[in-house]
Design a protein around this motif. Structure first.
Motif, PDB file in Angstrom:
ATOM      1  N   TYR A  69     -51.535 -30.820 -22.693  1.00 44.53           N
ATOM      2  CA  TYR A  69     -50.535 -31.154 -21.668  1.00 44.53           C
ATOM      3  C   TYR A  69     -49.227 -31.509 -22.362  1.00 44.53           C
ATOM      4  O   TYR A  69     -49.052 -32.602 -22.883  1.00 44.53           O
ATOM      5  N   ARG A  70     -48.290 -30.594 -22.358  1.00 44.73           N
ATOM      6  CA  ARG A  70     -47.019 -30.805 -23.060  1.00 44.73           C
ATOM      7  C   ARG A  70     -45.960 -31.429 -22.158  1.00 44.73           C
ATOM      8  O   ARG A  70     -44.803 -31.539 -22.523  1.00 44.73           O
ATOM      9  N   GLY A  71     -46.350 -31.801 -20.969  1.00 46.87           N
ATOM     10  CA  GLY A  71     -45.415 -32.324 -19.974  1.00 46.87           C
ATOM     11  C   GLY A  71     -45.678 -31.641 -18.651  1.00 46.87           C
ATOM     12  O   GLY A  71     -46.501 -30.727 -18.543  1.00 46.87           O
ATOM     13  N   ASN A  72     -44.983 -32.064 -17.619  1.00 42.12           N
ATOM     14  CA  ASN A  72     -45.145 -31.444 -16.302  1.00 42.12           C
ATOM     15  C   ASN A  72     -44.921 -29.937 -16.381  1.00 42.12           C
ATOM     16  O   ASN A  72     -44.188 -29.454 -17.251  1.00 42.12           O
ATOM     17  N   ILE A  73     -45.508 -29.212 -15.467  1.00 41.01           N
ATOM     18  CA  ILE A  73     -45.268 -27.765 -15.387  1.00 41.01           C
ATOM     19  C   ILE A  73     -43.763 -27.525 -15.286  1.00 41.01           C
ATOM     20  O   ILE A  73     -43.048 -28.233 -14.578  1.00 41.01           O
ATOM     21  N   THR A  74     -43.297 -26.528 -16.003  1.00 41.22           N
ATOM     22  CA  THR A  74     -41.860 -26.252 -16.114  1.00 41.22           C
ATOM     23  C   THR A  74     -41.126 -26.405 -14.784  1.00 41.22           C
ATOM     24  O   THR A  74     -41.576 -25.915 -13.741  1.00 41.22           O
ATOM     25  N   GLY A  75     -40.019 -27.106 -14.837  1.00 36.39           N
ATOM     26  CA  GLY A  75     -39.281 -27.467 -13.632  1.00 36.39           C
ATOM     27  C   GLY A  75     -38.787 -26.295 -12.808  1.00 36.39           C
ATOM     28  O   GLY A  75     -38.508 -26.454 -11.615  1.00 36.39           O
ATOM     29  N   THR A  76     -38.699 -25.123 -13.397  1.00 30.53           N
ATOM     30  CA  THR A  76     -38.221 -23.951 -12.664  1.00 30.53           C
ATOM     31  C   THR A  76     -39.142 -23.600 -11.500  1.00 30.53           C
ATOM     32  O   THR A  76     -38.693 -23.078 -10.475  1.00 30.53           O
ATOM     33  N   ILE A  77     -40.428 -23.888 -11.657  1.00 29.66           N
ATOM     34  CA  ILE A  77     -41.379 -23.550 -10.592  1.00 29.66           C
ATOM     35  C   ILE A  77     -42.111 -24.774 -10.043  1.00 29.66           C
ATOM     36  O   ILE A  77     -42.887 -24.653  -9.092  1.00 29.66           O
ATOM     37  N   ALA A  78     -41.894 -25.950 -10.641  1.00 29.64           N
ATOM     38  CA  ALA A  78     -42.696 -27.136 -10.306  1.00 29.64           C
ATOM     39  C   ALA A  78     -42.626 -27.515  -8.834  1.00 29.64           C
ATOM     40  O   ALA A  78     -43.569 -28.082  -8.289  1.00 29.64           O
ATOM     41  N   GLU A  79     -41.488 -27.213  -8.168  1.00 29.02           N
ATOM     42  CA  GLU A  79     -41.328 -27.586  -6.764  1.00 29.02           C
ATOM     43  C   GLU A  79     -41.762 -26.494  -5.793  1.00 29.02           C
ATOM     44  O   GLU A  79     -41.680 -26.670  -4.578  1.00 29.02           O
ATOM     45  N   GLU A  80     -42.241 -25.371  -6.326  1.00 24.29           N
ATOM     46  CA  GLU A  80     -42.691 -24.289  -5.449  1.00 24.29           C
ATOM     47  C   GLU A  80     -43.935 -24.734  -4.669  1.00 24.29           C
ATOM     48  O   GLU A  80     -44.873 -25.288  -5.258  1.00 24.29           O
ATOM     49  N   PRO A  81     -43.971 -24.500  -3.349  1.00 24.61           N
ATOM     50  CA  PRO A  81     -45.112 -24.952  -2.533  1.00 24.61           C
ATOM     51  C   PRO A  81     -46.457 -24.428  -3.021  1.00 24.61           C
ATOM     52  O   PRO A  81     -47.478 -25.101  -2.861  1.00 24.61           O
ATOM     53  N   TRP A  82     -46.482 -23.248  -3.612  1.00 22.89           N
ATOM     54  CA  TRP A  82     -47.749 -22.654  -4.031  1.00 22.89           C
ATOM     55  C   TRP A  82     -48.295 -23.231  -5.340  1.00 22.89           C
ATOM     56  O   TRP A  82     -49.431 -22.942  -5.717  1.00 22.89           O
ATOM     57  N   ILE A  83     -47.487 -24.030  -6.041  1.00 24.68           N
ATOM     58  CA  ILE A  83     -47.992 -24.626  -7.289  1.00 24.68           C
ATOM     59  C   ILE A  83     -47.831 -26.141  -7.318  1.00 24.68           C
ATOM     60  O   ILE A  83     -48.413 -26.815  -8.162  1.00 24.68           O
ATOM     61  N   LEU A  84     -47.074 -26.690  -6.372  1.00 28.17           N
ATOM     62  CA  LEU A  84     -46.826 -28.138  -6.353  1.00 28.17           C
ATOM     63  C   LEU A  84     -48.118 -28.962  -6.328  1.00 28.17           C
ATOM     64  O   LEU A  84     -48.205 -29.974  -7.041  1.00 28.17           O
ATOM     65  N   PRO A  85     -49.137 -28.596  -5.539  1.00 31.36           N
ATOM     66  CA  PRO A  85     -50.380 -29.383  -5.582  1.00 31.36           C
ATOM     67  C   PRO A  85     -51.006 -29.431  -6.973  1.00 31.36           C
ATOM     68  O   PRO A  85     -51.558 -30.458  -7.375  1.00 31.36           O
ATOM     69  N   LYS A  86     -50.911 -28.324  -7.715  1.00 31.49           N
ATOM     70  CA  LYS A  86     -51.442 -28.307  -9.074  1.00 31.49           C
ATOM     71  C   LYS A  86     -50.629 -29.231  -9.983  1.00 31.49           C
ATOM     72  O   LYS A  86     -51.189 -29.933 -10.826  1.00 31.49           O
ATOM     73  N   VAL A  87     -49.320 -29.230  -9.820  1.00 29.92           N
ATOM     74  CA  VAL A  87     -48.454 -30.091 -10.638  1.00 29.92           C
ATOM     75  C   VAL A  87     -48.882 -31.552 -10.482  1.00 29.92           C
ATOM     76  O   VAL A  87     -49.049 -32.276 -11.465  1.00 29.92           O
ATOM     77  N   THR A  88     -49.059 -31.965  -9.230  1.00 33.18           N
ATOM     78  CA  THR A  88     -49.452 -33.348  -8.951  1.00 33.18           C
ATOM     79  C   THR A  88     -50.841 -33.649  -9.490  1.00 33.18           C
ATOM     80  O   THR A  88     -51.078 -34.713 -10.081  1.00 33.18           O
ATOM     81  N   TRP A  89     -51.761 -32.708  -9.305  1.00 29.53           N
ATOM     82  CA  TRP A  89     -53.138 -32.905  -9.752  1.00 29.53           C
ATOM     83  C   TRP A  89     -53.223 -32.996 -11.270  1.00 29.53           C
ATOM     84  O   TRP A  89     -53.906 -33.886 -11.817  1.00 29.53           O
ATOM     85  N   TYR A  90     -52.524 -32.110 -11.979  1.00 32.43           N
ATOM     86  CA  TYR A  90     -52.586 -32.116 -13.444  1.00 32.43           C
ATOM     87  C   TYR A  90     -51.967 -33.387 -14.021  1.00 32.43           C
ATOM     88  O   TYR A  90     -52.446 -33.928 -15.012  1.00 32.43           O
ATOM     89  N   ARG A  91     -50.905 -33.839 -13.404  1.00 27.95           N
ATOM     90  CA  ARG A  91     -50.288 -35.095 -13.856  1.00 27.95           C
ATOM     91  C   ARG A  91     -51.290 -36.242 -13.711  1.00 27.95           C
ATOM     92  O   ARG A  91     -51.415 -37.093 -14.599  1.00 27.95           O
ATOM     93  N   SER A  92     -52.009 -36.249 -12.592  1.00 21.42           N
ATOM     94  CA  SER A  92     -53.013 -37.285 -12.359  1.00 21.42           C
ATOM     95  C   SER A  92     -54.158 -37.186 -13.373  1.00 21.42           C
ATOM     96  O   SER A  92     -54.605 -38.201 -13.921  1.00 21.42           O
ATOM     97  N   LEU A  93     -54.626 -35.967 -13.647  1.00 19.91           N
ATOM     98  CA  LEU A  93     -55.682 -35.765 -14.634  1.00 19.91           C
ATOM     99  C   LEU A  93     -55.237 -36.229 -16.018  1.00 19.91           C
ATOM    100  O   LEU A  93     -56.020 -36.833 -16.764  1.00 19.91           O
ATOM    101  N   TYR A  94     -53.996 -35.934 -16.358  1.00 17.07           N
ATOM    102  CA  TYR A  94     -53.459 -36.334 -17.661  1.00 17.07           C
ATOM    103  C   TYR A  94     -53.440 -37.856 -17.789  1.00 17.07           C
ATOM    104  O   TYR A  94     -53.870 -38.411 -18.809  1.00 17.07           O
ATOM    105  N   MET A  95     -52.937 -38.553 -16.757  1.00 18.06           N
ATOM    106  CA  MET A  95     -52.881 -40.010 -16.798  1.00 18.06           C
ATOM    107  C   MET A  95     -54.288 -40.603 -16.839  1.00 18.06           C
ATOM    108  O   MET A  95     -54.530 -41.589 -17.553  1.00 18.06           O
ATOM    109  N   ASP A  96     -55.234 -40.009 -16.100  1.00 20.14           N
ATOM    110  CA  ASP A  96     -56.616 -40.492 -16.139  1.00 20.14           C
ATOM    111  C   ASP A  96     -57.209 -40.336 -17.538  1.00 20.14           C
ATOM    112  O   ASP A  96     -57.946 -41.215 -18.018  1.00 20.14           O
TER     113      ASP A  96
END
Length: 397
Positions: free
Chosen positions: A138-165
């Motif tokens: 995990y090198r950081g959040n998914i690249t900001g160019t696509i991070a807010e796209e509705p089709w990947i936003l749930p993954k962005v949030t989930w991966y951030r949570s997995l990383y913190m866990d």
């Protein structure tokens, strides 16, 4: 089978052996979003209509022509990786060439986190190994160019949570091992991503205490309380306060001479101006000072300063940039005008409370008047006012 690698964590990177396609080579946010969408959905047939709905929903121009043009440009750019046909054309649809395997970093990240769940809690070495692999992946959040796209936003949030866990799991392992140095390093890494995670701050406090860095631990405690209050309006952090109390108890478990204790108590440099502290510390000092003046039979005073828009009683001051600018000026005035022995604390986003030891009623009124006048001059034409309230110290209601 030919294989290419896609990196989305931190930044976009598509790699085929020695050939690399980076975000800077795409020159178009929509082009990159289309490419990533196709790769993420590489096992599906993507109809023209579906792609238009995803990328041109609010576009009044001809979306069909725009899609064909974008796909033509995308195919040309993919030639930097090789001459293969990466994207296939079907009647009314496109799809990724199934003969070209794609390895995506977040999918590998998912596999690692699933493996971690299956590790025996008693097997610390395997747990640490997997935690470190997950953290490195995990090198950081998914690249900001696509991070807010509705089709990947749930993954962005989930991966951030997995990383913190995962970071917290590693923190627990290090704490069980009394590996305080590595625990401190992991906590600092976690806080670069989420500075408002109370659990991580608790781990960091324990890491500092474990290394006998009591001054740093106390300083961190004060900074965190201020951070949570200013960002979330939270004044009481129960878990962090519990760690703080444990630390204060631990510092008394060893025997020391008076000179070493005084060295810990003294300030590191000559004090100047008012003593600014957290409100909870102000409250304790107030109670101590109120008892002292009652015993001596003298009077001392506390002053509450409130910044607000002229004639306004709005409570949403923390989002009012003009009021907050006035608050910053008021804090600077307090630091400059009050004496070394005076006490000050931030009570709310737009309020400061002052305690003036050994200061008579007349002198306290004079101090408030000087602060009000300096504030009036500092704000220029801003329609702000400073409300000053003063009461005598008392030990009980």
């Amino acid at each position: 089978m030919k294989k290419i690698k896609l990196q989305l964590f931190g930044s976009f990177l598509l790699q085929d052996g020695d050939s690399v396609l980076g975000e800077d080579m795409l020159h178009s946010r929509k082009l990159m979003r289309l490419l990533v969408y196709i790769l993420v959905n590489r096992d599906s047939v993507l109809t023209h209509q579906k792609l238009i709905e995803v990328f041109w929903e609010d576009d009044s121009r001809s979306p069909g022509s725009a899609l064909k043009n974008l796909m033509y440009r995308l195919r040309n750019i993919l030639r930097v990786l090789g001459n293969e046909q990466y994207i296939c054309t079907l009647p009314g649809a496109y799809c990724w060439n199934s003969s070209i395997e794609v390895e995506i970093d977040y999918e590998y990240f998912e596999k690692l986190t699933m493996s971690l769940r299956g590790v025996d809690p008693e097997d610390r070495e395997e747990g640490k190994k997997l935690c470190r692999e997950i953290i490195d992946c995990y090198r950081g959040n998914i690249t900001g160019t696509i991070a807010e796209e509705p089709w990947i936003l749930p993954k962005v949030t989930w991966y951030r949570s997995l990383y913190m866990d995962t970071l917290k799991t590693l923190c627990e392992i290090y704490e069980e091992e009394n590996n305080w140095y590595d625990l401190e390093m992991v906590c600092n890494q976690a806080l670069t991503l989420d500075s408002l995670d109370e659990d991580i701050h608790c781990f960091l406090m324990r890491a500092l205490v474990g290394q006998k860095k009591y001054d740093l631990a106390i300083s961190h405690y004060e900074k965190v309380k201020k951070l949570f209050y200013e960002n979330l309006g939270i004044r009481h952090l129960d878990r962090l306060h519990k760690v703080f109390c444990e630390m204060m108890s631990e510092t008394g478990e060893y025997t020391a001479d008076l000179s070493s204790i005084l060295k810990e108590l003294r300030e590191q440099k000559k004090p100047e101006g008012a003593f600014f502290c957290d409100y909870q510390i102000f409250r304790l000092i107030y109670q101590m000072e109120a008892r002292r003046v009652e015993r001596l039979g003298v009077a001392e005073y506390v002053i509450l300063l409130t910044v607000r828009r002229m004639g306004s009683f709005s409570r949403n001051v923390s989002t009012d940039e003009i009021v907050m600018a006035g608050v910053e000026k008021l804090e600077a005035i307090i630091r400059e005008m009050l004496r070394t022995g005076d006490l000050a604390a931030r009570y709310s986003p737009a309020q400061f409370i002052l305690l003036l030891p050994a200061c008579s009623y007349e002198a306290s009124v004079s101090v408030a008047a000087r602060i009000r006048e300096s504030f009036r001059k500092s704000i220029g034409l801003r329609r702000l006012e400073l409300i000053c309230e003063m009461e005598e110290l008392s030990t009980y209601d």
